[in-house]
Write an enzyme that holds these catalytic residues in place. Structure first.
Site, PDB file in Angstrom:
ATOM      1  CB  SER A 159      47.960   0.330  36.844  1.00  0.00           C
ATOM      2  OG  SER A 159      47.291  -0.254  35.763  1.00  0.00           O
ATOM      3  CG  ASP A 242      42.494  -4.957  40.072  1.00  0.00           C
ATOM      4  OD1 ASP A 242      42.308  -4.134  39.165  1.00  0.00           O
ATOM      5  OD2 ASP A 242      43.378  -4.829  40.938  1.00  0.00           O
ATOM      6  CG  HIS A 274      42.858  -1.036  38.018  1.00  0.00           C
ATOM      7  ND1 HIS A 274      43.740  -2.085  38.063  1.00  0.00           N
ATOM      8  CD2 HIS A 274      43.477  -0.055  37.309  1.00  0.00           C
ATOM      9  CE1 HIS A 274      44.845  -1.763  37.388  1.00  0.00           C
ATOM     10  NE2 HIS A 274      44.709  -0.534  36.933  1.00  0.00           N
TER      11      HIS A 274
END
Length: 293
Positions: A159, A242, A274
């Site tokens: 991320s 995602d 995610h």
């Protein structure tokens, strides 16, 4: 007047959708937004505790003068001087998480004789984007200086950490004392263009201007990455669940790297969101762990 109201209404709707796209917790199919974040922190903490039980550790090793400029090192029980080393950069939207929950990926790698280094950096609001990028770059230089017998240096980021890892790959090393030879980089569910998040809630603690966003967007620095990291094998990984915007970020960055002639592959990981796309690196049989190896 009516046109003006319509335009305002359209702008509000666009901004609301952007907020939704850049709120990863709202896209998990497994649980509610709040629950998926709580479960994520719990999984990372438990994995890190497990790693600390399995490995020899050097905790809070300084790589700079700042309070937040510390590393945690997970060392396998090996006598070999010829070691592979993975530097892990944590996520949390540059404002959340820390190195304290970032040792989990050492669990399957310890048996393989791999050293894992979890990097701490000053998250917002204490740290701004320029500082965080500078810190992670310096952390990699420090690791190379401390471990002169590394046979392979690898980067992994999730991320916001994938963004920071991509910024490390895009460093002009002539401004540093050494040029790290990074063999491989694993960029998981990252953001590579910061401009779209300027108008979202992510910005509140970051206070980032457009100029800062451009300067720190890996998508704008592909020529520098080609100069600095041309021999690096890059994996861009994205979760099936995602958000479309997160997936687009990964796809576009992958294409930009590929078009530059870099050695890059794309991993679209089925049945992940995610969060569990990275949590599962604790498992030696997980697809991405095997790719990573």
């Amino acid at each position: 007047m009516n046109q003006k109201l319509k335009k305002q209404d359209w702008t509000v709707r666009v901004l609301q959708e952007l907020e939704r796209q850049y709120s990863p917790s709202r896209w998990s199919h497994r649980m509610s937004a709040d629950d998926v974040i709580k479960a994520h922190v719990k999984a990372l903490k438990e994995g890190t505790e497990q790693a600390r039980d399995l490995a020899q550790t050097l905790l809070n090793v300084p790589y700079g003068e700042g309070d937040g400029e510390k590393l945690d090192v997970y060392i396998p029980k090996t006598n070999s001087l010829d070691v592979h080393l993975v530097v892990y950069l944590h996520g949390g939207y540059w404002q959340f998480l820390s190195k304290e929950e970032s040792g989990f990926m050492a669990v399957p790698l310890i048996d393989k004789g791999v050293v894992v280094v979890a990097v701490g950096y000053d998250i917002a609001p204490k740290g701004n984007m320029d500082l965080m990028v500078s810190q992670v770059r310096r952390s990699v230089v420090s690791v190379v200086q401390q471990y002169s017998h590394i046979s392979g240096l690898y980067l992994c980021g999730h991320s916001a950490g994938a963004h920071l890892a991509a910024m490390v790959l895009s460093t002009d090393w002539s401004q540093y004392s050494i040029t790290p030879q990074i063999k491989g980089a694993f960029l998981v569910s990252g953001i590579y263009d910061l401009l779209p998040i300027l108008s979202t809630y992510v910005m509140e603690p970051l206070k980032m201007t457009e100029e800062v966003a451009v300067r720190n967007s890996p998508s704008k620095l592909v020529p520098q990455l080609k100069l600095s990291s041309s021999s690096c094998q890059i994996v861009v990984a994205v979760a099936e669940n995602d958000s479309p915007e997160f997936r687009k970020q990964s796809e576009e960055y992958y294409k930009a790297l590929e078009e530059s002639g870099l050695s890059v592959t794309m991993e679209d990981v089925a049945n992940t969101d995610h969060f569990n796309i990275i949590e599962q690196l604790v498992d030696g049989e997980y697809h991405l762990t095997k790719v990573h190896r």
